[in-house]
Structure formats: structure tokens, C-alpha cells
Design a protein around this motif. Sequence first.
Motif, short mmCIF file in Angstrom:
data_model
loop_
_atom_site.label_atom_id
_atom_site.label_comp_id
_atom_site.label_asym_id
_atom_site.label_seq_id
_atom_site.Cartn_x
_atom_site.Cartn_y
_atom_site.Cartn_z
N ILE A 79 -47.64 -176.66 28.80
CA ILE A 79 -48.30 -175.46 29.16
C ILE A 79 -47.42 -174.55 30.26
O ILE A 79 -46.97 -174.86 31.21
N PRO A 80 -47.01 -173.32 29.46
CA PRO A 80 -45.68 -172.71 30.50
C PRO A 80 -46.45 -172.33 31.97
O PRO A 80 -47.62 -172.09 32.00
N THR B 59 -46.28 -185.90 32.98
CA THR B 59 -45.29 -184.53 32.73
C THR B 59 -44.67 -184.38 34.07
O THR B 59 -45.30 -183.71 34.75
N HIS B 60 -43.33 -184.53 33.99
CA HIS B 60 -42.67 -184.15 35.20
C HIS B 60 -42.32 -182.82 35.27
O HIS B 60 -42.74 -181.78 34.60
N VAL C 11 -49.72 -177.99 39.34
CA VAL C 11 -49.79 -177.17 38.33
C VAL C 11 -49.81 -178.01 36.94
O VAL C 11 -48.93 -179.04 36.93
N GLU C 12 -50.78 -177.88 36.32
CA GLU C 12 -51.00 -178.61 34.90
C GLU C 12 -49.85 -178.00 34.00
O GLU C 12 -49.93 -177.09 33.56
N ARG C 13 -49.08 -179.25 33.71
CA ARG C 13 -47.58 -178.53 32.91
C ARG C 13 -47.97 -178.75 31.41
O ARG C 13 -47.28 -178.64 30.33
N SER C 14 -49.07 -180.03 30.87
CA SER C 14 -49.15 -180.15 29.70
C SER C 14 -50.53 -180.68 29.55
O SER C 14 -51.42 -180.74 30.40
#
Length: 587
Positions: free
Chosen positions: A467-468, A493-494, A484-487
Motif C-alpha cells: 500500500i503506497p 512489513t518493514h 502506517v499500514e504498508r500492506s
Amino acid sequence: MVDRYVLGISAFYHDSAACLLREGEIVAAAQEERFTRKKGDAAFPLQAARYCLAAGGITPSDLAYVGFYDKPLTKFERILETYLGVAPRGFGQFRMAGPLWMKEKLFLDREIRRALAYDGEILYAEHHESHASSAFFPSPFEEAAILTIDGVGEWATAAVGVGRGNDLELLQELQWPDSVGLLYSAFTYFTGFKVNSGEYKVMGLAPYGQPKYVDRIYRELLDLRDDGSFTLNQKYFQYLTGLTMTNGAFSQLFGGPPRVPESKLTQREMDLAKSVQVVCEEIMLRMARTAHRATGLENLCLAGGVALNCVANGRILRESPFKRLWIQPAAGDAGGALGVAQLIWHRYCNQPRSVRPGADGMRGAYLGPSFTPDEIAAYLLLAGEKVIGWFDGRMEFGPRALGARSILGDPRSPRMQAQMNLKIKFREGFRPFAPSVLRERVSDYFELDADSPYMLLVAPIKATRQIPMTTEQQQLWGIDQLNVERSDIPAVTHIDYSARVQTVSRDTNPNYYDLITEFDRLTGCAVLVNTSFNVRGEPIVCTPADAYRCFMRTHIDHLVLGPFLLDKTRQPEWKESGEWQREFQLD
Ligand SMILES: [Fe+2]
């Protein structure tokens, strides 16, 4: 020598299924409906096949053969010819529809290859050969007569055969449209039940009725011969051309229109049920006698959907000349998956068959997924965002916890990372967690298609799952970016969209593999958060006592200790003694 595997598949009519053999032994078998939760699901049994492969700890490339339980081209030919009015009569020579292992260059080849990502050989058997194989090969008999009876396959609706050692042969067949299965289904339809699944309700209704329509059935509906073959009077049936099973003439014969499904049952339906049951029993008895005459053997094996008529089966055992009877438990088309697989193994590969007297090869029919108490519990808990201490099997050598001494969580939970860091590991919230993923699913989640069993490879999260960050999020400073949710698997997710991946294979850690498989099945996520079972500054736990101590001192919700499941809320109060308490200040 490497084990050889055969995967059998039945699909596209009703009740799709898959079955896996390892060196001829049944490893697993299951119906697709159990996974998709669609009753009688006829779709390609992708989930059942995946389960079978997982149970065998193999991937599609390990398969020597994939077998399909019937010949769709021939079935298609039958459907065409039916419209042209071709209708053979009576028991005839078993009609081979083509070369035994014809290579159907139909959509099906492509479908199987695509669905399974398989590029090996695909073989097709005759529908009734698959049934016969499922009846004979797992049976406890060295030799036996075989009787298969169903609605219809390609052409055959019933077949008589003989099995000896590792081979079988079909001798005679009855052909479409003269079918016991369809006769029974016509009454199932007429009495207001669902065709292909309501037949057992008709059988259950029969004892409440009187056989008052038996004479009428013999007079009008079918011409039954001594050998059990018969001709159905198509004047009364609609299944050749229509969407319903029976027509107006049938209604007239039995005193009015079909019962509306779900409406009140009347004496008529009970009498109809009794009558068709009596007729079917008579047909099956005569067929059994024919099978006895044709083979002169004392053992009989049964399969095909009609072999689920246990009332008739009981009469065959009591009243036919056979001394012993064995019935394939998956007698319907699902069992065809097992049948074709065994046919490939014994006939095509000419592999011997070992018979254990008194014991069949079905392992009690317990061939589907099983779940250990800790897997069940861990699912309940993991999917509920609980954190699990997982203590199972031999301890790992080296610095990484790989599913023997691990703390596990749900990677989809955006809160999991902070929670596990702060409340369990007592360490900084930013520290990333590593994912454990099923080996064969690794490239679904990561830009990686390789083994990483020891968690020694870092790979990016698959681009489609990332997720950009919005411009606003990019402005966040340092640690604030943690939230922040990154994926769609944020807990592993680092910050740079990377992950340190552990791939899990069934042969090295079956329990851990099964746990992730189960989590996947129930949540659609084949990944778990896996962190070492310890707190900051402490070595990874070794003994059950270490594990229990760590469990009680942290916010791990549940502890799976081998076969035992411990719930934190049900533990006695934990009293610290000595050093540890001085070292760690717990809240
Ligand atoms: Fe069948």
C-alpha cells in the motif's frame, strides 16, 4: 527411490473430489464441497487437490500422474446421440469408449494444467471403470465380482466386472437411458426432493409407505428382465430432453402433479417411495445374481451412487449368492477420484496390490483434513488477534525460532507489531517481525520464489500487496511511520516494504505447516507472524518450564505446549521468585 504420487480427480458433474496416492497407498481424499461450502460442488476440485498435496507434503511437480475419472468427450457424444434417438437395450458387452488411456485434447487438459500448475501426464479412465476400481482395489478381497450402478457416466449406467489381484475387467454393462439411478432420481424429483442429494430422503421415507405402486411401475415404467437389465419406458420420463425428470404422463400415472418441494408430505409420497425402493431392490438383487453367474466368485464389491442404497445392499448380502460384500464408502462420483488414481497405479503402472485379510485400504474413510487440538485452538486465537506461544517438537539449532519455539500472531492485524513488541517482547515498538509462509505460497506474498527455510533471506512484499504511502504519510517523522499500514500483512512489513521470510515445508515441520495451512483455509492468509519465544535479553525457551515462565510473565494470551493448550486467564496467579523479577520490571 523417490516415492511416486498419483492424484485422482473427479469433477464437473456433481460432487467433485481429489485423492492422492503415495506408492499406491491413499494419503488423502476429500470432496470439494467441504472446502467451498457449496453442497455437491461440481467445480474443479482445486481446494481438495491442494489439501491432498499438502497432506502428502508435495507440490504438483512431484506428481507422476494426474487422472481424471471419466471421459468427457464420450459423455458429450452420448448427449449428442441421445438427441439423435440412439438407445441401446439390455446388458451388452462393456463398450470401451476409445483407447484405454486416451489423451483427451479437450479444454480439460488445459484446465487441469492451469489449475494445478502441472505439466506432467494426464490420463482419463472410463466412468464405470473408476467406480469399479474404487470398489475393488481398496477392498479386502484378493478376487471379487464387481457391480457398479449409478445414474450415468459416459454410456454405462451399471456394469458387471471382475477383479483379481492388481487388475480388473468390466464384462457387461447396461446403457443409458436405462438407469436405476435415473429411475430413483425421477421419483426423488416427483416426491419433491432434490435430485442427486435427496435420494436418501426417499429411501428414509419408504418404510412409512405401502408398495401400492409396484405393479404399476412394472406394468408401465419398466420392462425388467431376469438378469436385472431393463428398459425404461421413455414415454414417462423427461430427463432425456427436459429440465425436469418426469412428465405429464408420469403425473397421470401416479395421481397428480409432483409434490411441491417443502410442501406437506402425504401418504402418496410415502407409498411412491416404498414402491420405487422395492423395485430398485429387486433390480439390484437380480444384477447381483448376474454378477455371481458371470464370475462364480463369493465376494462382491459395490460402487456407484446407487450403492449408497443401504437397504438394497442389506438385501444383497442376505439374499444374493455372495458370501461377502464390500462397498466403497464414497460410492458416488466423488469416489471416482480415488478409483481413477488406483486404476493408474495398479493397471497403468502395473503395480502389485497387497490385500490384508479382513482390512480394507480405506483407513476407515478418515482421509480428510484433521486438526490437532493446538491447531484448532491456535486458529481460534490467532484469528482473534491473540498472541500464541507455540512450543512444539525439537528445539531449533541456531539463532532463529522456526516454528518449534515461536511466538505467533496474525500478520493482517495492524496492531500486532506494536502489541507484540511492547507487551510480549518488552522491546522497542519499531522492531519488525518476520513472516512464516507456506513454501508453495511464498510468491503470493513476497517477491521471492525460493526456499528460505532458515529465515535468512530478505525479500520485498509482493508489489500488488504493498500500500503506497500518501504524501501526508511520507511527511511523518521516523517512528510515527510505524503506524502506517504498508500492506495487507502490515505486522510483517518493514518500513521499506521488506520482510525476512521463512518458508515452511511440510516435510520439515508438519505441525507448523498444518497450522499455517489451517489459518490460511479459515482466513485466506498463508502467513503468520513468527518471533522467537523469549523476551528481550533472554535466550529462546528450551523446556516446558521455560515456556510456561515466559508465557506467564508476558502478555502472551495462550500457550500451546505440545498437545496441551493453556489459557492465560485460567492459570493460577504467577508469583515471581528471585532474579528474573529484578531484571525485568513488568507492568
Ligand atoms: Fe457415477
